[in-house]
Every structure is written in C-alpha cells, then in structure tokens.
Design an enzyme around this catalytic site. Sequence first.
Site, PDB file in Angstrom:
ATOM      1  N   SER A 197       1.869  25.924 -11.236  1.00  0.00           N
ATOM      2  CA  SER A 197       0.672  25.155 -10.822  1.00  0.00           C
ATOM      3  C   SER A 197       0.028  24.469 -12.030  1.00  0.00           C
ATOM      4  CB  SER A 197      -0.323  26.015 -10.050  1.00  0.00           C
ATOM      5  OG  SER A 197      -0.460  27.313 -10.532  1.00  0.00           O
ATOM      6  N   GLY A 229       8.289  31.175 -18.061  1.00  0.00           N
ATOM      7  CA  GLY A 229       8.597  32.177 -19.074  1.00  0.00           C
ATOM      8  C   GLY A 229       7.388  32.917 -19.622  1.00  0.00           C
ATOM      9  N   LYS A 245       4.556  35.404 -15.490  1.00  0.00           N
ATOM     10  CA  LYS A 245       3.879  35.407 -14.183  1.00  0.00           C
ATOM     11  C   LYS A 245       4.605  36.278 -13.167  1.00  0.00           C
ATOM     12  CE  LYS A 245       4.293  31.008 -13.722  1.00  0.00           C
ATOM     13  NZ  LYS A 245       5.078  30.835 -14.962  1.00  0.00           N
ATOM     14  N   LEU A 261       2.878  28.714 -18.049  1.00  0.00           N
ATOM     15  CA  LEU A 261       4.171  28.073 -18.307  1.00  0.00           C
ATOM     16  C   LEU A 261       5.328  28.916 -17.786  1.00  0.00           C
ATOM     17  CD1 LEU A 261       3.611  26.917 -22.011  1.00  0.00           C
ATOM     18  CD2 LEU A 261       3.697  25.443 -19.971  1.00  0.00           C
TER      19      LEU A 261
END
Length: 188
Positions: A95, A24, A27, A22
Amino acid sequence: MTAQVHSQIQIPTGKTVWLTGLSGAGKSTLASRLTDRLRGQGQPAEWLDGDELRRNLGRGLGFSREDRFENIRRAVYLAGMLNRHGVTAVVSLISPYADMRDYARRELPGFVEVYVDCPLPVCEQRDVKGLYAKARRGEIPEFTGISDPYEIPANPELTLRTAERTPEECVEELAAWLTGNRLDPLRA
C-alpha cells in the site's frame, strides 16, 4: 395478550490491523504471527496477505497507480466484511500511497495503521525472490522503492523497526499497543 421481548444480539465489530511497508520489510512475517496469536487467544482473525490477494482476487491487475488502488479497494471491502462479523483482519500490503491508506482508514472503523519500517538495503538483502535485483535491472517496472515511490506514513498508530528488532519483539510491541489503546480485539 402477552408481550414478546426480543433480546438484542451483540456482535462485536472486528478491527483491521493494516501493516504497510516495503517489500521485504517483514509485513507478512508479523501478520502471520499476530494472526496466530489472536487465534490462539480465541479471537476470530484472518490474515489478508498482499501476494495471496493478488493471486486470488487481483488477477489481471498490474502495478499502475490505478491498479494498485483497485487492489487496495478489494482488500478494504474484504476486511470490512470480516470486521462486520467480528473478525479481526490483519492486512499485509505494501500500500505505497498515502491516499490509498487514507481510503482504508475512512472505510474501516477500528483501522490501525502499522508502518513496518525497514531500510531499503536491508529489504534488498532479505529478498529471497530476487525482485529488487530484477527491478534494478529494469525487468520489473513500477517496483515500489526502486522505480515507484513509497510514501512513508505521516502518522501511523505504530511504527515497527524490523531491522532493529526480532519478529517476536515486534509482535509483542504490537500486541501491547493494541491492548494499551483498547483496540485489543479480545477486550473490545
């Protein structure tokens, strides 16, 4: 007559470390730190950030399922080009759909799916851009996790729980996993 012997040039194939989760979840933070670590060890590495890709290669793309897939297709193409030249691509993209990540896995040898797992309330607390609040007010349609689904990876190679661990601990875990599974770009 002299025989000519041509030596074969060996160019290592790079890997793709694909961080999904998600908005935040962490990543970009993890991708940036992993890329710096790889470069610091002498490994050619490039970070392909979702926001940067949209800004530079995805202008005009929206957030429909088709547009999201086109964005993924472009990222896969770029990662594949880097990989063919021995560069490890560290990709940080939401993604959200399993079929999109499956496409990336099919197209990219050495693909490693890393699920950056973080509960939605924590992601919302971390949101410095206020995107979740806008999505909850209906100002951003098709926002992953609010008005558009995120399909949790069924079998990622690794899951990093960023609400429970620091970024440093997560990068250490990822580096250890890559090394232990012989996908460490320095040892490949």
